[in-house]
Design an enzyme around this catalytic site. Structure first.
Site, PDB file in Angstrom:
ATOM      1  N   ASP B  80       0.754  -1.014  -0.025  1.00  0.00           N
ATOM      2  CA  ASP B  80      -0.116   0.015   0.017  1.00  0.00           C
ATOM      3  C   ASP B  80       0.785   1.251   0.060  1.00  0.00           C
ATOM      4  O   ASP B  80       2.009   1.173   0.473  1.00  0.00           O
ATOM      5  CB  ASP B  80      -0.847   0.077   1.324  1.00  0.00           C
ATOM      6  CG  ASP B  80      -2.091   0.969   1.058  1.00  0.00           C
ATOM      7  OD1 ASP B  80      -2.057   1.802   0.230  1.00  0.00           O
ATOM      8  OD2 ASP B  80      -2.720   1.004   1.987  1.00  0.00           O
ATOM      9  N   LYS B  81       0.272   2.300  -0.666  1.00  0.00           N
ATOM     10  CA  LYS B  81       1.243   3.565  -0.328  1.00  0.00           C
ATOM     11  C   LYS B  81       0.401   4.510  -0.147  1.00  0.00           C
ATOM     12  O   LYS B  81      -0.668   4.695  -0.084  1.00  0.00           O
ATOM     13  CB  LYS B  81       1.316   3.803  -2.136  1.00  0.00           C
ATOM     14  CG  LYS B  81       1.809   5.142  -2.377  1.00  0.00           C
ATOM     15  CD  LYS B  81       0.752   6.007  -3.181  1.00  0.00           C
ATOM     16  CE  LYS B  81       0.950   7.668  -3.168  1.00  0.00           C
ATOM     17  NZ  LYS B  81      -0.002   8.278  -3.529  1.00  0.00           N
ATOM     18  N   HIS B  82       0.880   5.582   0.716  1.00  0.00           N
ATOM     19  CA  HIS B  82       0.270   6.868   1.373  1.00  0.00           C
ATOM     20  C   HIS B  82       0.901   8.083   0.960  1.00  0.00           C
ATOM     21  O   HIS B  82       2.266   7.960   1.084  1.00  0.00           O
ATOM     22  CB  HIS B  82       0.217   6.461   2.878  1.00  0.00           C
ATOM     23  CG  HIS B  82      -0.607   7.709   3.612  1.00  0.00           C
ATOM     24  ND1 HIS B  82      -1.912   7.638   3.803  1.00  0.00           N
ATOM     25  CD2 HIS B  82      -0.027   8.903   4.139  1.00  0.00           C
ATOM     26  CE1 HIS B  82      -2.297   8.727   4.187  1.00  0.00           C
ATOM     27  NE2 HIS B  82      -1.249   9.605   4.378  1.00  0.00           N
ATOM     28  N   SER B  83       0.180   8.848   0.656  1.00  0.00           N
ATOM     29  CA  SER B  83       0.774  10.316   0.363  1.00  0.00           C
ATOM     30  C   SER B  83       0.077  11.133   1.449  1.00  0.00           C
ATOM     31  O   SER B  83      -0.955  11.257   1.877  1.00  0.00           O
ATOM     32  CB  SER B  83       0.401  10.738  -1.149  1.00  0.00           C
ATOM     33  OG  SER B  83       0.533  12.135  -1.167  1.00  0.00           O
ATOM     34  N   SER B 183      -2.004   7.095  13.508  1.00  0.00           N
ATOM     35  CA  SER B 183      -3.598   7.329  12.749  1.00  0.00           C
ATOM     36  C   SER B 183      -3.158   6.530  11.140  1.00  0.00           C
ATOM     37  O   SER B 183      -3.845   5.838  10.792  1.00  0.00           O
ATOM     38  CB  SER B 183      -3.810   8.948  12.645  1.00  0.00           C
ATOM     39  OG  SER B 183      -4.893   9.081  11.615  1.00  0.00           O
ATOM     40  N   LYS B 187      -4.288   2.656  10.033  1.00  0.00           N
ATOM     41  CA  LYS B 187      -5.340   2.426   8.757  1.00  0.00           C
ATOM     42  C   LYS B 187      -4.775   1.691   7.801  1.00  0.00           C
ATOM     43  O   LYS B 187      -5.352   0.668   7.295  1.00  0.00           O
ATOM     44  CB  LYS B 187      -5.845   3.851   8.296  1.00  0.00           C
ATOM     45  CG  LYS B 187      -7.026   4.326   8.772  1.00  0.00           C
ATOM     46  CD  LYS B 187      -7.831   5.442   8.056  1.00  0.00           C
ATOM     47  CE  LYS B 187      -6.928   6.401   7.613  1.00  0.00           C
ATOM     48  NZ  LYS B 187      -7.443   7.691   7.376  1.00  0.00           N
ATOM     49  N   LYS B 188      -3.299   1.807   7.542  1.00  0.00           N
ATOM     50  CA  LYS B 188      -2.663   0.952   6.463  1.00  0.00           C
ATOM     51  C   LYS B 188      -2.679  -0.491   7.090  1.00  0.00           C
ATOM     52  O   LYS B 188      -3.150  -1.271   6.240  1.00  0.00           O
ATOM     53  CB  LYS B 188      -1.231   1.487   6.387  1.00  0.00           C
ATOM     54  CG  LYS B 188      -0.964   2.791   5.812  1.00  0.00           C
ATOM     55  CD  LYS B 188      -1.399   2.952   4.227  1.00  0.00           C
ATOM     56  CE  LYS B 188      -2.301   3.813   4.196  1.00  0.00           C
ATOM     57  NZ  LYS B 188      -2.863   4.080   2.934  1.00  0.00           N
TER      58      LYS B 188
END
Lengths: 434, 434
Positions: B80-83, B183, B187-188
């Site tokens: 997964d990727k988060h920006s 946070s 979630k990830k």
């Protein structure tokens, strides 16, 4: 426009909230626009960041003016006294008639206790017929008529203070100096007095154990009150051992009458005379605390204070012969237990808080708001720090209606006393703070 | 036994909460036994006192496991990727099919945006028929079947995270590093991926304006994820100017397809290839980010990523010819305004946040949750920092369905551009953090 998030952010980042914003904030709390979680976050930020002087003044004022206020007729100058509380502290019961008998009005609003014993209001209720739930207008009228009155706190006075206190209690933000001071002083202001005297206690049975903390609190209370326009002073007094001979609601009234008869325990009398001196000074009747103290002393000697006490009790519904026949109304419950010294030596220290827990368990105080109180539950203190005792001497006697309470009280009472080397009695009045 | 007041006091006084207490606390929040005001006071104490590493791990775990979790079949390794978000940031739309086309599963749960434009989910909804509200089991099945899926956040995943976020939002405790990291990472974790890549942006259009703050956040996210057992890395990337040529929901999808066709803007392509390289590395398919980047590049060149995009869109309800005929579905609203240079010179800086406010006002983003979005609202960026421009050149074109929005957008767009001395284009990818 007021923005609650910006308001919390300011305090969070150590910047000062403005006077106007603080006032809007407190109004918002009362109207419900500002929510519990906003207040909780702000309280924690205040706890960790503190308050500047202007903020403290603004917050105290906003609390004080959040509801009704007591107001006496023009020409009436009233004084109020606040104690941070202790074990055997029956001083208010004596001071109210004592100071009033010297010609200064005393307006005393007092709470029910959640402490070791009841509050002043609970103590007075051990007098049959005594009515503390009088309206604010009755309270005002009585102060005008006889120069003193004692009533339970009205929820109409400084309601924001009560709200903030309740939230502090559940958010671990009670022991914050600015929050403590604003809470105390705002309630005093709403109560209608023109000047205040604070009895700030330190020691094993006090809210503040350390002298330095008590001194800081005393200074803060006096400074805040003076800045708000209410002349004030404080005495720093010892709670290293219980005050007087009796602890427990009815018997504290009994001991108060003894003091008013000018034959009470030395320590209780000394403290009352000193505090009365401060009150008379702050009220403008004398020009030094010493002058006030000798005026109070003379009132005790002449029986004027006792006569005023009788007038107060009768006015609020109690019996006519309370002053002449106190033991008719005020008696301890049956004797259930004695704390006996197991050794020869001197009383070298007392765990006063532990004694407080003991009287609470005997039925003399509440653990929860709903608990009822046994007015006759009592502890009789036979010795003071520094006294010589011998093996087998009784240190303290316990009285209770409920013999089953003895075991749990015992655990606290037995460990309260340390018999050891010769010890100096603690100084009762350490210093005055003005 | 857990005592909420003692728990808040510990944090207030700078002592650490235990792992067990943190878990009980979060459970208490979800069951309603712990109240909003408790949480608010604790959040402010965390904001001002910080969190130790063990506390952060315990809190993140408690949030992550507070509801359901996504779980793929054994043998499936998903990334997964988060920006941290920016203006024109359409990278997720490209990365999901790009990385999946290289053979690594990508499980992307994404929010609706309250930012300048919509979130990934809003952007995908500008494709007619595209369905983002799929169930968790459909989401799991689709990742198993075609190697990727994009869905809106389910309220069943890490519900405690959502609760804490909402309270942070109203108690001025959002910008706290441990609270931000717990946070994001919780979630990830609940989203089922085995490894993460973070795109942490800095600059005038980013959540973190300063490089140092962005670097601290990147380090914290990577450290926390690794400690929790999820191999992770981060890129620190520039948001000193908008990414790519288009800003706005439909046109960001359009530009994404251009990148997948291997003819998109250089900067968007470069960033996607680099992030894909990181994801392939963290997923264990390659042994260096460079190897991963060249694998991704080759997938773009061979059209594999575009084919995977089409498969994803069709699977989730979109049209078959989306990849071959994107402008049939993805068009800007009518041209309403151009930002014109009033001078000769070089583009020396861009206020990217102000551009973001502009697109929001053109109808491309929400101010409140309930607001609807105009998918065609768009900004077309004609120049980049360092470009030579002449008096009268168009810097940016604005498109909107609502001509009345132009005036309020104009106020932001006109002041966004600084034309001055020669300037160096900012480095798009500043550093990697592992």
């Amino acid at each position: 426009m007021f923005d609650i998030l910006r308001f919390i952010e300011q305090k969070r980042d150590g910047r000062d909230n403005t006077t106007e914003d603080i006032s809007t904030f407190v109004q918002g709390v009362m109207s419900g626009r500002v929510k519990d979680y906003h207040v909780a976050a702000w309280l924690m930020a205040v706890y960790l960041r503190g308050m500047a002087e202007d903020e403290l003044l603004a917050f105290t004022k906003a609390l004080a003016t959040s509801g009704k206020s007591v107001s006496f007729g023009s020409g009436i100058r009233a004084v109020d006294k606040h104690s941070t509380g202790g074990v055997g502290d029956k001083v208010t019961l004596i001071l109210v008639p004592l100071v009033a008998s010297c010609g200064l009005s005393v307006a005393k609003l007092s709470g029910r206790g959640l402490g070791f014993t009841g509050g002043t209001v609970d103590k007075l209720e051990s007098i049959p017929g005594f009515k503390v739930d009088i309206s604010l207008s009755e309270f005002e009228r009585q102060v005008n008529e006889i120069g003193c009155a004692v009533a339970g706190h009205s929820p109409d006075l400084a309601p924001a203070e009560a709200f903030f206190y309740e939230l502090r209690d559940v958010t671990a933000t009670v022991p914050s100096l600015p929050l403590i001071c604003s809470s105390i002083v705002s309630k005093k202001i709403a109560g209608g007095a023109n000047s205040f005297v604070f009895d700030v206690k330190y020691g094993s049975g006090a809210f503040m154990n350390r002298i330095e903390d008590a001194r800081e609190l005393a200074l803060s209370l006096v400074k805040l009150s003076n800045k708000m326009g209410y002349p004030s002073s404080a005495l720093l007094t010892s709670m290293e051992e219980p005050l007087g001979r009796w602890i427990g609601n009815a018997m504290e009234v009994f001991e108060s009458i003894e003091v008013l008869q000018n034959r009470g325990p030395e320590d209780t009398t000394e403290l009352c005379v000193a505090l009365a001196g401060e009150m008379l000074l702050q009220g403008g009747l004398v020009s030094s605390p010493e002058e006030g103290a000798s005026m109070a002393k003379s009132s005790l000697e002449k029986g004027l204070a006792l006569r005023k006490f009788r007038e107060l009790v009768v006015k609020q519904g109690g019996p006519e012969d309370i002053a002449s026949n106190p033991s008719k109304y005020l008696r301890p419950s049956p004797l259930v237990y004695g704390v006996i010294s197991g050794t020869d030596g001197f009383v070298s220290s007392v765990d006063t808080r532990s004694i407080g827990e003991g009287i609470r368990r005997l039925g003399g105080g509440r653990s929860k708001k709903e608990d009822s109180i046994d007015p006759g539950a009592a502890l009789e203190v036979m010795v003071k720090i520094g006294d010589r005792v011998e093996n087998g001497d009784t240190l303290m006697r316990a009285y209770s209606d409920d013999p089953s309470s003895v075991d749990s009280a015992k655990a606290y009472l037995d460990k309260s006393w340390t018999i050891g080397d010769r010890a100096e009695p603690p100084k009762l009045i350490l210093e005055r703070v003005e």
